[in-house]
Scaffold this motif. Structure first.
Motif, PDB file in Angstrom:
ATOM      1  N   LEU A  43       0.815  -1.217   0.000  1.00 33.74           N
ATOM      2  CA  LEU A  43       0.000   0.000   0.000  1.00 33.74           C
ATOM      3  C   LEU A  43       0.847   1.264   0.000  1.00 33.74           C
ATOM      4  CD1 LEU A  43      -2.922   1.086   0.184  1.00 33.74           C
ATOM      5  CD2 LEU A  43      -2.607   1.164   2.654  1.00 33.74           C
ATOM      6  N   GLU A  44       0.555   2.137  -0.953  1.00 33.36           N
ATOM      7  CA  GLU A  44       1.227   3.425  -1.042  1.00 33.36           C
ATOM      8  C   GLU A  44       0.248   4.585  -0.915  1.00 33.36           C
ATOM      9  OE1 GLU A  44       3.326   3.414  -4.733  1.00 33.36           O
ATOM     10  OE2 GLU A  44       4.794   1.941  -4.042  1.00 33.36           O
ATOM     11  N   GLU A  45      -1.000   4.356  -1.293  1.00 35.04           N
ATOM     12  CA  GLU A  45      -1.992   5.430  -1.260  1.00 35.04           C
ATOM     13  C   GLU A  45      -3.339   4.880  -0.826  1.00 35.04           C
ATOM     14  OE1 GLU A  45      -3.957   8.737  -4.261  1.00 35.04           O
ATOM     15  OE2 GLU A  45      -2.103   7.742  -4.818  1.00 35.04           O
ATOM     16  N   LEU A  46      -3.958   5.583   0.118  1.00 28.20           N
ATOM     17  CA  LEU A  46      -5.270   5.206   0.630  1.00 28.20           C
ATOM     18  C   LEU A  46      -6.168   6.435   0.602  1.00 28.20           C
ATOM     19  CD1 LEU A  46      -7.217   3.249   2.072  1.00 28.20           C
ATOM     20  CD2 LEU A  46      -6.137   3.930   4.225  1.00 28.20           C
ATOM     21  N   ASN A  47      -7.307   6.321  -0.084  1.00 27.88           N
ATOM     22  CA  ASN A  47      -8.239   7.436  -0.202  1.00 27.88           C
ATOM     23  C   ASN A  47      -9.490   7.124   0.595  1.00 27.88           C
ATOM     24  OD1 ASN A  47     -10.556   8.907  -1.208  1.00 27.88           O
ATOM     25  ND2 ASN A  47      -9.259   9.645  -2.846  1.00 27.88           N
ATOM     26  N   LEU A  48      -9.790   7.982   1.581  1.00 27.61           N
ATOM     27  CA  LEU A  48     -10.972   7.823   2.422  1.00 27.61           C
ATOM     28  C   LEU A  48     -11.905   9.037   2.342  1.00 27.61           C
ATOM     29  CD1 LEU A  48      -9.213   6.414   5.618  1.00 27.61           C
ATOM     30  CD2 LEU A  48     -10.437   5.114   3.883  1.00 27.61           C
ATOM     31  N   LEU A  49     -11.728   9.864   1.339  1.00 30.25           N
ATOM     32  CA  LEU A  49     -12.553  11.068   1.223  1.00 30.25           C
ATOM     33  C   LEU A  49     -14.027  10.741   1.022  1.00 30.25           C
ATOM     34  CD1 LEU A  49     -10.296  13.276  -1.063  1.00 30.25           C
ATOM     35  CD2 LEU A  49     -10.854  13.672   1.334  1.00 30.25           C
ATOM     36  N   GLY A  50     -14.865  11.440   1.732  1.00 31.37           N
ATOM     37  CA  GLY A  50     -16.299  11.346   1.525  1.00 31.37           C
ATOM     38  C   GLY A  50     -16.972  10.118   2.111  1.00 31.37           C
ATOM     39  N   ILE A  51     -16.320   9.410   3.016  1.00 31.30           N
ATOM     40  CA  ILE A  51     -16.983   8.265   3.632  1.00 31.30           C
ATOM     41  C   ILE A  51     -17.777   8.744   4.853  1.00 31.30           C
ATOM     42  CG2 ILE A  51     -15.263   6.638   2.773  1.00 31.30           C
ATOM     43  CD1 ILE A  51     -14.135   6.468   5.643  1.00 31.30           C
ATOM     44  N   PRO A  52     -18.843   8.029   5.229  1.00 30.03           N
ATOM     45  CA  PRO A  52     -19.671   8.487   6.337  1.00 30.03           C
ATOM     46  C   PRO A  52     -19.126   8.189   7.737  1.00 30.03           C
ATOM     47  CG  PRO A  52     -20.608   6.508   5.381  1.00 30.03           C
ATOM     48  CD  PRO A  52     -19.443   6.912   4.510  1.00 30.03           C
ATOM     49  N   ALA A  53     -17.968   7.554   7.828  1.00 28.84           N
ATOM     50  CA  ALA A  53     -17.384   7.270   9.148  1.00 28.84           C
ATOM     51  C   ALA A  53     -17.081   8.578   9.868  1.00 28.84           C
ATOM     52  CB  ALA A  53     -16.105   6.452   8.985  1.00 28.84           C
ATOM     53  N   SER A  54     -17.032   8.500  11.167  1.00 24.60           N
ATOM     54  CA  SER A  54     -16.728   9.696  11.962  1.00 24.60           C
ATOM     55  C   SER A  54     -15.274  10.113  11.748  1.00 24.60           C
ATOM     56  CB  SER A  54     -16.956   9.412  13.442  1.00 24.60           C
ATOM     57  OG  SER A  54     -15.976   8.498  13.925  1.00 24.60           O
ATOM     58  N   VAL A  56     -13.164  10.688  13.968  1.00 28.32           N
ATOM     59  CA  VAL A  56     -12.334   9.925  14.916  1.00 28.32           C
ATOM     60  C   VAL A  56     -11.939   8.583  14.304  1.00 28.32           C
ATOM     61  CG1 VAL A  56     -12.334   8.775  17.162  1.00 28.32           C
ATOM     62  CG2 VAL A  56     -13.298  11.068  16.936  1.00 28.32           C
ATOM     63  N   ALA A  57     -12.890   7.892  13.671  1.00 33.32           N
ATOM     64  CA  ALA A  57     -12.608   6.592  13.065  1.00 33.32           C
ATOM     65  C   ALA A  57     -11.650   6.728  11.882  1.00 33.32           C
ATOM     66  CB  ALA A  57     -13.902   5.922  12.623  1.00 33.32           C
ATOM     67  N   ILE A  58     -11.878   7.740  11.050  1.00 31.30           N
ATOM     68  CA  ILE A  58     -10.998   7.971   9.899  1.00 31.30           C
ATOM     69  C   ILE A  58      -9.595   8.315  10.390  1.00 31.30           C
ATOM     70  CG2 ILE A  58     -10.545   9.427   7.887  1.00 31.30           C
ATOM     71  CD1 ILE A  58     -13.638   9.762   7.697  1.00 31.30           C
ATOM     72  N   ARG A  59      -9.532   9.150  11.393  1.00 31.13           N
ATOM     73  CA  ARG A  59      -8.232   9.540  11.942  1.00 31.13           C
ATOM     74  C   ARG A  59      -7.467   8.324  12.468  1.00 31.13           C
ATOM     75  NH1 ARG A  59      -5.571  14.090  13.897  1.00 31.13           N
ATOM     76  NH2 ARG A  59      -4.289  13.710  15.727  1.00 31.13           N
ATOM     77  N   ALA A  60      -8.162   7.387  13.073  1.00 32.02           N
ATOM     78  CA  ALA A  60      -7.509   6.181  13.590  1.00 32.02           C
ATOM     79  C   ALA A  60      -6.858   5.395  12.452  1.00 32.02           C
ATOM     80  CB  ALA A  60      -8.508   5.317  14.345  1.00 32.02           C
ATOM     81  N   VAL A  61      -7.564   5.260  11.323  1.00 34.21           N
ATOM     82  CA  VAL A  61      -6.998   4.566  10.167  1.00 34.21           C
ATOM     83  C   VAL A  61      -5.788   5.330   9.638  1.00 34.21           C
ATOM     84  CG1 VAL A  61      -7.397   3.744   7.811  1.00 34.21           C
ATOM     85  CG2 VAL A  61      -9.214   3.550   9.511  1.00 34.21           C
ATOM     86  N   VAL A  62      -5.959   6.629   9.467  1.00 37.84           N
ATOM     87  CA  VAL A  62      -4.882   7.463   8.935  1.00 37.84           C
ATOM     88  C   VAL A  62      -3.642   7.383   9.822  1.00 37.84           C
ATOM     89  CG1 VAL A  62      -4.187   9.862   8.494  1.00 37.84           C
ATOM     90  CG2 VAL A  62      -6.407   9.036   7.697  1.00 37.84           C
ATOM     91  N   LEU A  63      -3.824   7.505  11.114  1.00 37.56           N
ATOM     92  CA  LEU A  63      -2.684   7.452  12.030  1.00 37.56           C
ATOM     93  C   LEU A  63      -2.016   6.082  12.012  1.00 37.56           C
ATOM     94  CD1 LEU A  63      -3.994   9.546  15.047  1.00 37.56           C
ATOM     95  CD2 LEU A  63      -2.332  10.214  13.289  1.00 37.56           C
ATOM     96  N   TYR A  64      -2.812   5.036  11.887  1.00 37.33           N
ATOM     97  CA  TYR A  64      -2.233   3.698  11.839  1.00 37.33           C
ATOM     98  C   TYR A  64      -1.394   3.518  10.579  1.00 37.33           C
ATOM     99  CZ  TYR A  64      -1.469  -1.175  12.580  1.00 37.33           C
ATOM    100  OH  TYR A  64      -0.850  -2.376  12.781  1.00 37.33           O
TER     101      TYR A  64
END
Length: 85
Positions: A43-54, A56-64
């Motif tokens: 994995l080199e790029e992960l796009n999570l724009l526009g998902i309905p997750a909170s 906080v949840a998106i930030r957890a994925v990004v930080l991981y």
């Protein structure tokens, strides 16, 4: 469980675009858990724009993923709302 060809294909994925999908907080937790087991090692790029997750949840994925990038196992190009980075 995944078949061997599917597992091999996932191991080669460099870009994952999950933006504008129906991923919720539970989906973010599942994604983080899968990454922790070594899924998507290229994995080199992960796009999570526009998902309905909170945020906080998106930030957890990004930080991981960013923590994994520090170990040079994953790339560090993550597309997520700037407010949560």
């Amino acid at each position: 469980t995944l078949t061997r060809p599917a597992s091999r294909a996932l191991a080669k994925l460099k870009k994952v675009f999950l933006g504008r999908t129906a991923i919720t907080d539970a989906g973010c937790a599942t994604l983080t858990s899968a990454l922790a087991t070594g899924a998507l090692p290229a994995l080199e790029e992960l796009n999570l724009l526009g998902i309905p997750a909170s945020a906080v949840a998106i930030r957890a994925v990004v930080l991981y993923v960013m923590a994994l990038a520090q170990r040079s196992r994953y790339g560090n190009a993550i597309t997520a709302p700037a407010m949560i980075l």
